[in-house]
Design an enzyme around this catalytic site. Sequence first.
Site, short mmCIF file in Angstrom:
data_model
loop_
_atom_site.label_atom_id
_atom_site.label_comp_id
_atom_site.label_asym_id
_atom_site.label_seq_id
_atom_site.Cartn_x
_atom_site.Cartn_y
_atom_site.Cartn_z
N ARG A 230 5.54 2.67 -21.45
CA ARG A 230 6.90 2.46 -20.95
C ARG A 230 7.00 1.32 -19.93
O ARG A 230 7.94 0.51 -20.00
CB ARG A 230 7.47 3.76 -20.37
CG ARG A 230 7.70 4.84 -21.41
CD ARG A 230 8.55 4.34 -22.55
NE ARG A 230 8.88 5.38 -23.50
CZ ARG A 230 8.68 5.31 -24.80
NH1 ARG A 230 8.09 4.23 -25.32
NH2 ARG A 230 9.03 6.28 -25.60
N ASP B 281 17.50 7.98 -31.83
CA ASP B 281 18.33 7.77 -30.64
C ASP B 281 18.91 6.36 -30.59
O ASP B 281 20.13 6.17 -30.48
CB ASP B 281 17.50 8.02 -29.37
CG ASP B 281 17.07 9.47 -29.23
OD1 ASP B 281 17.87 10.34 -29.58
OD2 ASP B 281 15.95 9.71 -28.77
#
Length: 409
Positions: free
Chosen positions: A98, A18
């Site tokens: 995250r 990505d």
Amino acid sequence: MNKNDIKKVVLAYSGGLDTSIIIPWLKENYNNCEVIAVSGNVGQADELEGLEEKAIKTGASKLYIEDLTDEFVEDFVFPAVKAGAIYENYLLGTSLARPVIAKRLAEIALAEGADAICHGCTGKGNDQVRFELAIKAFAPDMPIIAPWREWDIKSREEEIDYAEAHNIPLKISRETNYSKDKNLWHLSHEGLDLEDPTNEPTYNKPGFLEMGVSPEMAPDKPTYVTIHFEKGIPTAIDGVEMKGADLIAKLNELGGKNGIGLLDIVENRLVGMKCRGVYETPGGTILYKAHEVLETICLDRQTAHYKALVAHKFAEIIYDGQWFSPLCKAIQAFVDSTQETVTGDVTLKLYKGNMINASVSSPFSFYDPEIATFDEDNVYNQADSAGFINLFGLPIKVCAKMRKKNNLD
């Protein structure tokens, strides 16, 4: 957000599929803006090799590689372990990483005077929420670019096509194109044959598992490991004190070779869909088990039962990306108060994917052999239980008599 105002973008960069194609895409679609790549090192080891060269070659002006491993372990992983936070059997490997990455991303974006922050999370996943909520906590007015919500690329196959057309080197092929996330705590696998829950994961296929082996490939001889905890935090293995990151790395080694920590689940994503994933969490699985065993002797019944309810909520908060919320902070304060006496040693026997209790001890143990014994004792009057049962059962007795009197049964 006016695209013409975007001159400098800070990109969360892993070097995976990505984010590899996002750099040229940003420059093509945002006025040839400057792209500053940021990689958070949370223990993904070899995935960082050659990352700077690749980022620069594909159009980034520079790359920050931030070592966040200790912060990740001590400020995010260990609070989850102390709480016993588990989401649908998932030990929150990606969910815990995250917020620490996004926090540093926001800090760098502010320091660089960036006009926007960009991430490569898909519109179907949980990570877009986790990144963006954390960014809002530290850079609340910063615009966020999420290419998966803008571009016309529809699949990982089309991403590979884009990469090939732009001469972007990839470490994957179309046949090994699993969506993976790796850090010190875990490795996740999604996509390809795993999208069909009727397909058994190819655990014994060379290259599929990266952090260990399948249970049937594990040694025939068990491994014993003793973990010491201080106030709920693991501090030593087999009598050797070590910092958190090193301790997890050691348990990953021991657990991996014994087939510990494999999980195959269909989980309920925050965005409303079900998704199938295969997780490797060898060291984390051992830590959760050892901590759970220690709490059986260090917590009273009411605290243990209520803490389990809180753990469920805490796991949901972490999974949903709300680490920097007031409730998350409040729950951690409660958990810390429960861990004051969670100090001691736990020995587990690791054998072909199993963790078997071998020993547990603590100077703060509630377990009293003299009270619990089946042999004769001088501290427990068994006749006392009759009065207790009469009082404890009084509501049931009253209810039964009422129902009989009114012919309700």
